[in-house]
Scaffold this active site. Structure first.
Site, PDB file in Angstrom:
ATOM      1  N   GLN A   1      22.252  82.289  65.273  1.00 14.75           N
ATOM      2  CA  GLN A   1      20.788  82.050  65.417  1.00 14.75           C
ATOM      3  C   GLN A   1      20.553  80.893  65.197  1.00 14.75           C
ATOM      4  O   GLN A   1      19.124  80.207  65.251  1.00 14.75           O
ATOM      5  CB  GLN A   1      20.041  82.863  64.329  1.00 14.75           C
TER       6      GLN A   1
ATOM      7  N   MET B   1      19.626  85.167  54.296  1.00 13.26           N
ATOM      8  CA  MET B   1      20.508  83.881  54.275  1.00 13.26           C
ATOM      9  C   MET B   1      20.543  83.075  53.128  1.00 13.26           C
ATOM     10  O   MET B   1      20.990  81.900  53.133  1.00 13.26           O
ATOM     11  CB  MET B   1      20.065  83.109  55.473  1.00 13.26           C
TER      12      MET B   1
ATOM     13  N   GLY C   1       9.920  85.591  47.482  1.00 14.30           N
ATOM     14  CA  GLY C   1       9.561  86.593  48.639  1.00 14.30           C
ATOM     15  C   GLY C   1      10.885  87.481  48.748  1.00 14.30           C
ATOM     16  O   GLY C   1      10.473  88.792  49.027  1.00 14.30           O
ATOM     17  N   HIS C   2      12.018  86.959  48.739  1.00 13.93           N
ATOM     18  CA  HIS C   2      13.352  87.837  48.577  1.00 13.93           C
ATOM     19  C   HIS C   2      13.091  88.824  47.582  1.00 13.93           C
ATOM     20  O   HIS C   2      13.494  89.955  47.750  1.00 13.93           O
ATOM     21  CB  HIS C   2      14.358  86.921  48.623  1.00 13.93           C
TER      22      HIS C   2
ATOM     23  N   SER D   1      12.659  79.665  52.788  1.00 13.15           N
ATOM     24  CA  SER D   1      13.420  78.850  52.205  1.00 13.15           C
ATOM     25  C   SER D   1      13.464  77.199  52.527  1.00 13.15           C
ATOM     26  O   SER D   1      13.727  76.642  51.776  1.00 13.15           O
ATOM     27  CB  SER D   1      15.132  79.312  52.859  1.00 13.15           C
ATOM     28  N   ARG D   2      13.077  77.128  53.783  1.00 11.44           N
ATOM     29  CA  ARG D   2      12.735  75.770  54.145  1.00 11.44           C
ATOM     30  C   ARG D   2      11.673  74.877  53.171  1.00 11.44           C
ATOM     31  O   ARG D   2      11.425  74.050  53.564  1.00 11.44           O
ATOM     32  CB  ARG D   2      12.426  75.786  55.562  1.00 11.44           C
TER      33      ARG D   2
END
Length: 314
Positions: free
Chosen positions: A66, A35, A41-42, A203-204
């Protein structure tokens, strides 16, 4: 339009045309759905895809189905230019081949609203593993995840798709989805990538102040305490470990959290079905997962999730 050797694809038709060329050339395709708001991590997932496939596709799509009406869809970070730059610079030896950045109308031809009862069109539910844990707190979440993953896999048709263990329940849902709908894609789940203090990369995390980010190391520390207890029992030759003992070891750590933090849940679950366990059979193992609400750096609350796996005795 392209970024160096990376093709930017905007429509379903363009994505299918690109994929058809890969088939004609007998090239394998790995796929990393995201997203956006990309982090290391990605990149860990992308690196594995680049190593294991001839071609790699990354999708960037903030999936509205979602999100519940009260959740942070509009506030979710959208950093496309930065994401493309990261993909361009992080892998100098072998570039990502295509980045799929569809508009919402491409992914939801019937349109999409956040209120589930008002939605129109086809949606996918994976029963049995979607309702607990995260699903209990976000009832429409895995319906949205399963729907968009099905759509993306139908468009990209990858040999392999990559997810991080950080989203443990999502991984179980997707595995069941791919198996039950007979989708010809291998689901690869890679270990959680973490900040230096152990905090799972999300991401948060961009929402967090440096102070909260430091304190959030407690989330993983508690899970590690439970894992250490399990390993001790494993080495002692015990046949099972009561879930209460595991949860108590976590609560001891979490009792030191700041008063404004809220632990939504801590669960000990079967690794395949996600059913709650009264005790952990050492021949089967378990998943321990948690969700914690912490203050954001500006205002409001960020919701952090994490988990550890308890491997079975071999």
């Amino acid at each position: 339009m392209s970024t160096r050797s990376t093709t930017i694809i905007r429509t379903v038709l363009q994505m299918r045309q690109w994929r058809r060329q890969c088939l004609l050339q007998n090239k394998t395709v790995g796929f990393v759905p995201t997203m956006g708001a990309l982090h290391m991590g990605h990149c860990h997932l992308v690196k594995n895809s680049l190593a294991e496939n001839d071609k790699t596709v990354v999708s960037i799509f903030v999936n509205p189905s979602q999100f519940a009406p009260h959740e942070d869809l509009d506030a979710y970070p959208r950093t496309l230019d930065r994401d493309l730059k990261m993909l361009e610079t992080m892998f100098p030896e072998k570039q990502v081949d295509a980045v799929y950045v569809p508009e919402t109308r491409e992914m939801y031809p019937s349109g999409i609203v956040l209120e589930v009862e008002d939605q129109k069109g086809a949606f996918v539910n994976v029963k049995g593993c979607s309702e607990g844990l995260e699903g209990a707190h976000r009832p429409a979440f895995f319906r949205g995840v399963a729907t968009v993953v099905t759509k993306l896999l139908n468009v990209v048709l990858p040999e392999r798709v990559y997810f991080g263990q950080k989203d443990a329940q999502q991984c179980v849902v997707v595995k069941n989805l791919v198996r039950d709908l007979l989708i010809d894609t291998e689901v690869k789940v890679l270990e959680t990538h973490r900040e230096a203090n152990g905090l799972a990369m999300l991401s948060r995390n961009e929402y967090l102040s440096p102070e909260v980010k430091d304190q959030a190391a407690l989330i993983y520390k508690g899970l590690c305490a439970a894992k250490e207890l399990y390993i001790t029992q494993l080495e002692s030759g015990a046949g099972a470990v009561p879930s209460k003992d595991i949860l108590d070891s976590i609560k001891t750590i979490y009792s030191t959290m700041p008063s404004l933090w809220e632990v939504e849940y801590v669960a000990v679950s079967h690794p395949d079905t996600l059913e709650d366990l009264d005790s952990v059979d050492l021949a089967v193992g378990a998943l321990i997962s948690t969700a914690v609400r912490v203050p954001r750096g500006d205002s409001g609350v960020a919701r952090l999730i994490d988990n550890v796996q308890l491997s079975p005795k071999i």
